[in-house]
Design a protein around this motif. Structure first.
Motif, short mmCIF file in Angstrom:
data_model
loop_
_atom_site.label_atom_id
_atom_site.label_comp_id
_atom_site.label_asym_id
_atom_site.label_seq_id
_atom_site.Cartn_x
_atom_site.Cartn_y
_atom_site.Cartn_z
N ALA A 269 0.81 -1.22 0.00
CA ALA A 269 0.00 0.00 0.00
C ALA A 269 0.84 1.28 0.00
O ALA A 269 0.30 2.38 -0.03
CB ALA A 269 -0.92 0.01 1.22
N VAL A 270 2.16 1.14 0.02
CA VAL A 270 3.04 2.31 0.00
C VAL A 270 3.11 2.86 -1.42
O VAL A 270 3.33 2.12 -2.38
CB VAL A 270 4.46 1.96 0.49
CG1 VAL A 270 5.38 3.19 0.42
CG2 VAL A 270 4.42 1.43 1.92
N ASP A 271 2.93 4.15 -1.56
CA ASP A 271 2.95 4.79 -2.87
C ASP A 271 4.31 4.59 -3.55
O ASP A 271 5.36 4.68 -2.91
CB ASP A 271 2.67 6.29 -2.71
CG ASP A 271 2.46 6.97 -4.04
OD1 ASP A 271 3.45 7.44 -4.63
OD2 ASP A 271 1.30 7.02 -4.50
N ALA A 272 4.28 4.33 -4.85
CA ALA A 272 5.51 4.05 -5.60
C ALA A 272 6.49 5.21 -5.53
O ALA A 272 7.72 5.00 -5.50
CB ALA A 272 5.16 3.74 -7.06
N GLU B 87 12.82 6.64 -1.25
CA GLU B 87 13.59 5.95 -0.21
C GLU B 87 14.80 5.23 -0.80
O GLU B 87 15.88 5.22 -0.20
CB GLU B 87 12.70 4.96 0.55
CG GLU B 87 11.68 5.60 1.46
CD GLU B 87 12.31 6.51 2.50
OE1 GLU B 87 13.33 6.11 3.11
OE2 GLU B 87 11.79 7.61 2.70
N ILE B 88 14.62 4.62 -1.97
CA ILE B 88 15.75 3.94 -2.63
C ILE B 88 16.82 4.96 -3.01
O ILE B 88 18.02 4.73 -2.81
CB ILE B 88 15.26 3.17 -3.88
CG1 ILE B 88 14.41 1.97 -3.44
CG2 ILE B 88 16.44 2.70 -4.72
CD1 ILE B 88 13.76 1.22 -4.59
N ALA C 77 20.42 -1.24 -0.86
CA ALA C 77 19.28 -0.32 -0.79
C ALA C 77 17.97 -1.08 -0.58
O ALA C 77 17.07 -0.62 0.14
CB ALA C 77 19.20 0.54 -2.05
N LYS C 78 17.85 -2.26 -1.21
CA LYS C 78 16.65 -3.08 -1.01
C LYS C 78 16.52 -3.51 0.45
O LYS C 78 15.42 -3.58 0.99
CB LYS C 78 16.68 -4.29 -1.94
CG LYS C 78 16.40 -3.96 -3.39
CD LYS C 78 16.49 -5.20 -4.28
CE LYS C 78 16.27 -4.84 -5.75
NZ LYS C 78 16.43 -6.03 -6.62
N GLY C 79 17.65 -3.84 1.07
CA GLY C 79 17.63 -4.19 2.49
C GLY C 79 17.16 -3.03 3.34
O GLY C 79 16.37 -3.21 4.28
N PHE D 154 9.97 -0.45 5.39
CA PHE D 154 8.63 -1.04 5.45
C PHE D 154 8.31 -1.51 6.88
O PHE D 154 7.20 -1.32 7.37
CB PHE D 154 8.51 -2.22 4.49
CG PHE D 154 8.50 -1.84 3.03
CD1 PHE D 154 7.92 -0.66 2.61
CD2 PHE D 154 9.05 -2.69 2.09
CE1 PHE D 154 7.89 -0.31 1.26
CE2 PHE D 154 9.03 -2.36 0.73
CZ PHE D 154 8.45 -1.17 0.32
N LYS D 155 9.28 -2.12 7.53
CA LYS D 155 9.08 -2.63 8.88
C LYS D 155 8.78 -1.50 9.87
O LYS D 155 7.93 -1.64 10.75
CB LYS D 155 10.31 -3.42 9.35
CG LYS D 155 10.20 -3.96 10.77
CD LYS D 155 11.40 -4.82 11.13
CE LYS D 155 11.39 -5.24 12.60
NZ LYS D 155 10.17 -5.92 12.99
N ASP D 156 9.46 -0.39 9.69
CA ASP D 156 9.29 0.73 10.61
C ASP D 156 8.04 1.55 10.33
O ASP D 156 7.51 2.19 11.23
CB ASP D 156 10.51 1.67 10.54
CG ASP D 156 11.77 1.04 11.12
OD1 ASP D 156 11.64 0.07 11.89
OD2 ASP D 156 12.87 1.53 10.79
N ASN D 157 7.58 1.56 9.07
CA ASN D 157 6.58 2.54 8.67
C ASN D 157 5.26 1.99 8.15
O ASN D 157 4.37 2.77 7.81
CB ASN D 157 7.18 3.45 7.59
CG ASN D 157 8.30 4.31 8.12
OD1 ASN D 157 8.06 5.31 8.79
ND2 ASN D 157 9.54 3.92 7.86
#
Length: 274
Positions: free
Chosen positions: A195-198, A204-205, A226-228, A234-237
């Motif tokens: 659900a995070v906007d592209a 973020e990347i 960067a993927k990590g 995602f985990k935080d937000n």
């Protein structure tokens, strides 16, 4: 060069937690663009608070209500100009009356046109502006439907949240309220990574790669690292991936499964002053 005021520098400092000089330099580099200055600070590795929404909040009352059958929830913010009015009992009562009325409408626009004692809601707000002497407005309107909906209102009516679960089972009320409290406290940007906007993901990347370059990491390694970092973001937000605030050994998704292995959070909404 943009004319940067001390007030703008202080606002950026309050928002990000970065130092005054760093904030001034970022604003100069961004030619006064506030959001761009925040991004500049992040790329330079400065501390930037994830939650910015409540820092410059106006006053008022955030109210959440759930239908008797626990399948519909509404949350509104009735905004005003001062904390004194926002805490006034008659003002909070008006906010609650408006929230009850909001159940019948699907959007803020419909709601503002609704009848409230012979006036539309919009007209009632204008009337009360004249009575109270402060501008009143509906600054947020949210509505959700789900098999089970729970709510939470933070102390002082500063934040209100709604959470929808995929099933109504024993324990749903407690779990939904706990997750609604989580959403109030942690201010997730989305339900889950899907659900995070592209545009947020792309940004973020980019930020992660710029930080890694400054650390001297080889260009060929940037994508994987960067993927990590993105997974950590995602985990935080995102709500279901966050550590559950009452037991950090569990994610929110895992906590919800404690009342049924197939039970999930299917929706949430958060409204706050500002």
């Amino acid at each position: 060069m943009a004319n940067i005021t001390a007030a703008e520098v202080n606002k950026l400092r309050q928002t990000t937690g970065a130092g005054m000089m760093d904030c001034k330099k970022a604003l100069v580099e961004a030619e006064g663009d506030f959001e761009k200055a925040i991004e500049i600070l992040r790329k330079k590795g400065q501390k930037v608070a994830a939650n910015r929404a409540d820092r410059a909040s106006t006053e008022g009352a955030a109210i959440a209500k759930v239908s008797d059958d626990k399948t519909v929830g509404v949350a509104i913010v009735l905004g005003c100009e001062t904390d004194f009015v926002g805490k006034n009992e008659s003002f909070v009562n008006l906010a609650n009356q408006l929230a009850e009325l909001a159940f019948n409408y699907a959007s803020k626009e419909e709601f503002l046109s609704a009848d409230f004692g012979g006036l539309s809601v919009a007209e009632k707000l204008i009337e009360q502006t004249g009575v109270i002497g402060e501008k009143l407005e509906i600054t947020a309107f949210e509505k959700i439907q789900a098999p089970f909906v729970g709510s939470y209102i933070h102390s002082g009516n500063k934040i209100a949240t709604l959470v929808g679960l995929s099933a109504s089972v024993d324990g749903s009320e407690t779990v939904a309220k706990d997750v609604a409290m989580q959403a109030a406290a942690m201010n997730p940007i989305a339900l889950d990574q899907d659900a995070v906007d592209a545009s947020i993901i792309d940004k973020e990347i980019e930020i992660a790669k710029d930080q890694l370059r400054q650390e001297g990491k080889p260009e060929a390694m940037l994508d994987n690292i960067a993927k990590g970092k993105l997974n950590r973001f995602f985990k935080d937000n995102t709500l279901v991936n966050q550590d559950f605030i009452k037991d950090s050994k569990l994610s929110v998704a895992d906590y919800v499964k404690s009342i049924g292995k197939d039970v999930k959070v299917v929706n949430f909404k958060r409204v706050a002053l500002g």
